[in-house]
Write an enzyme that holds these catalytic residues in place. Structure first.
Site, PDB file in Angstrom:
ATOM      1  N   GLU A  94      -0.518  -5.082   6.123  1.00 39.38           N
ATOM      2  CA  GLU A  94       0.800  -5.170   5.475  1.00 39.38           C
ATOM      3  C   GLU A  94       1.691  -6.167   6.205  1.00 39.38           C
ATOM      4  O   GLU A  94       2.408  -6.956   5.585  1.00 39.38           O
ATOM      5  CB  GLU A  94       1.472  -3.795   5.450  1.00 39.38           C
ATOM      6  CG  GLU A  94       0.799  -2.813   4.496  1.00 39.38           C
ATOM      7  CD  GLU A  94       1.345  -1.403   4.601  1.00 39.38           C
ATOM      8  OE1 GLU A  94       1.287  -0.680   3.603  1.00 39.38           O
ATOM      9  OE2 GLU A  94       1.809  -1.003   5.682  1.00 39.38           O
TER      10      GLU A  94
ATOM     11  N   GLY B 246       2.729   4.582   7.689  1.00 36.94           N
ATOM     12  CA  GLY B 246       2.405   5.979   7.375  1.00 36.94           C
ATOM     13  C   GLY B 246       1.030   6.098   6.744  1.00 36.94           C
ATOM     14  O   GLY B 246       0.327   7.085   6.927  1.00 36.94           O
ATOM     15  N   GLY B 247       0.631   5.061   6.021  1.00 32.53           N
ATOM     16  CA  GLY B 247      -0.678   5.052   5.376  1.00 32.53           C
ATOM     17  C   GLY B 247      -1.725   4.291   6.178  1.00 32.53           C
ATOM     18  O   GLY B 247      -2.810   3.999   5.659  1.00 32.53           O
TER      19      GLY B 247
ATOM     20  N   ASP C  11       6.323  -4.001  -1.237  1.00 32.17           N
ATOM     21  CA  ASP C  11       5.662  -2.933  -0.486  1.00 32.17           C
ATOM     22  C   ASP C  11       6.627  -1.767  -0.286  1.00 32.17           C
ATOM     23  O   ASP C  11       7.846  -1.926  -0.398  1.00 32.17           O
ATOM     24  CB  ASP C  11       5.207  -3.488   0.879  1.00 32.17           C
ATOM     25  CG  ASP C  11       4.066  -2.682   1.493  1.00 32.17           C
ATOM     26  OD1 ASP C  11       3.748  -1.592   0.978  1.00 32.17           O
ATOM     27  OD2 ASP C  11       3.492  -3.154   2.491  1.00 32.17           O
ATOM     28  N   GLY C  12       6.076  -0.616   0.032  1.00 34.45           N
ATOM     29  CA  GLY C  12       6.887   0.543   0.387  1.00 34.45           C
ATOM     30  C   GLY C  12       7.238   0.507   1.862  1.00 34.45           C
ATOM     31  O   GLY C  12       6.893  -0.434   2.578  1.00 34.45           O
ATOM     32  N   ALA C  13       7.915   1.543   2.336  1.00 31.04           N
ATOM     33  CA  ALA C  13       8.254   1.653   3.771  1.00 31.04           C
ATOM     34  C   ALA C  13       8.472   3.129   4.085  1.00 31.04           C
ATOM     35  O   ALA C  13       8.655   3.948   3.184  1.00 31.04           O
ATOM     36  CB  ALA C  13       9.499   0.846   4.092  1.00 31.04           C
TER      37      ALA C  13
ATOM     38  N   THR D  12       0.842  -1.203   0.000  1.00 31.72           N
ATOM     39  CA  THR D  12       0.000   0.000   0.000  1.00 31.72           C
ATOM     40  C   THR D  12       0.876   1.251   0.000  1.00 31.72           C
ATOM     41  O   THR D  12       1.929   1.268   0.642  1.00 31.72           O
ATOM     42  CB  THR D  12      -0.904  -0.006   1.250  1.00 31.72           C
ATOM     43  OG1 THR D  12      -1.814  -1.099   1.140  1.00 31.72           O
ATOM     44  CG2 THR D  12      -1.702   1.289   1.379  1.00 31.72           C
TER      45      THR D  12
HETATM   46  C1  5RP Z   1       1.309   2.296   4.431  1.00 31.65           C
HETATM   47  C2  5RP Z   1       2.785   2.154   4.384  1.00 31.65           C
HETATM   48  C3  5RP Z   1       3.485   2.664   3.159  1.00 31.65           C
HETATM   49  O1  5RP Z   1       4.092   1.601   2.522  1.00 31.65           O
HETATM   50  C4  5RP Z   1       4.497   3.674   3.574  1.00 31.65           C
HETATM   51  O2  5RP Z   1       3.836   4.704   4.297  1.00 31.65           O
HETATM   52  C5  5RP Z   1       5.239   4.273   2.378  1.00 31.65           C
HETATM   53  O3  5RP Z   1       4.342   5.022   1.611  1.00 31.65           O
HETATM   54  P1  5RP Z   1       4.770   5.780   0.298  1.00 31.65           P
HETATM   55  O4  5RP Z   1       5.217   4.757  -0.691  1.00 31.65           O
HETATM   56  O5  5RP Z   1       3.527   6.513  -0.130  1.00 31.65           O
HETATM   57  O6  5RP Z   1       5.897   6.742   0.659  1.00 31.65           O
HETATM   58  O7  5RP Z   1       3.416   1.629   5.266  1.00 31.65           O
HETATM   59  O8  5RP Z   1       0.806   1.857   5.655  1.00 31.65           O
END
Ligand code: 5RP
Length: 223
Positions: free
Chosen positions: A103, A96-97, A81-83, A25
């Site tokens: 996740e 963050g999201g 996934d992102g972080a 996400t």
């Molecule tokens: C969501 C997350 C996202 O992976 C993390 O916030 C990174 O988001 P982005 O790719 O928009 O910088 O952990 O819960």
């Protein structure tokens, strides 16, 4: 090219036909999902996705990526996934999201996890990014007070209109403003002991590869 797009697109090339793929996400994960959608439509890539949020589910559905509920798969081959922050040992902060619970569940049941980030997310010490903790609403003010006593500098996460944010599981998020986490494993173990904590955003020993976007190109780090 946008650094998030660069790593998202590159990460999608790790996906092969026949795989069950965990779809993360966030804005970086969205680029990876868009590239998977393109490959499904233009290259006949055959995959099944397991999503980590409604937002991701909607995007994947719009791109005609086949999806399956997590409890209907026998395994997940790879999750991308992102972080929000990543340390040198690949421990990291996510959430963050506000999707950290799903996740972490999808990551925990995956054979392999790849994180995709721009270089600003790499840090010496975790903690500048507030650490999200997902908590059960019942008794959450008591838990908040315990976090205060422990000098975790907690704040409840709110929506733009000032209401307490609810996660997809109907829980609250308490963000811990720690500035510097000396021992992520110790903190993770401590947080697990508080009654009412559902999950926290410290991800430890879950990731084997990180693709990092730099202005002069992507770099893949492996444990
Ligand atoms: C969501 C997350 C996202 O992976 C993390 O916030 C990174 O988001 P982005 O790719 O928009 O910088 O952990 O819960």
């Amino acid at each position: 090219m946008d650094l998030k797009k660069m790593v998202g697109t590159l990460a999608a090339s790790h996906v092969k036909s026949g795989m069950v793929v965990g779809l993360g996400t966030g804005t970086t994960a969205n680029y990876m999902i868009e590239e998977l959608g393109r490959r499904v439509q233009e290259e006949g890539l055959e995959i099944v996705g397991v999503t980590t949020s409604t937002q991701t589910q909607k995007l994947a559905e719009a791109l005609e990526i086949s999806l399956i509920p997590i409890d209907e798969v026998t395994h997940i081959d790879l999750t991308i996934d992102g972080a929000d922050e990543i340390a040198a040992d690949f421990s990291g902060i996510k959430g963050g999201g506000a999707a950290l619970l799903f996740e972490k569940i999808v990551a925990a049941y995956s054979s392999e996890v790849i994180w995709i980030v721009d270089h600003t997310k790499l840090v010496q010490k975790l903690g500048k990014f507030p650490l999200p903790v997902e908590v059960i609403p019942f008794g959450s003010k008591q838990l908040f007070n315990k976090f205060l006593e422990n000098e975790y500098n907690p704040t409840f996460r709110t929506t733009n209109d000032g209401k307490l944010l609810k996660t997809e599981s109907g829980n609250y998020i308490i963000d811990l403003h720690l500035d510097r986490i000396e021992n992520p494993k110790e903190l993770a173990d401590n947080l697990d002991k508080f009654v009412g904590v559902v999950e926290h955003g410290l991800f430890i020993n879950l990731v084997s590869r990180v693709i990092v976007g730099y202005p002069d190109g992507p770099k893949t780090l492996e444990v």
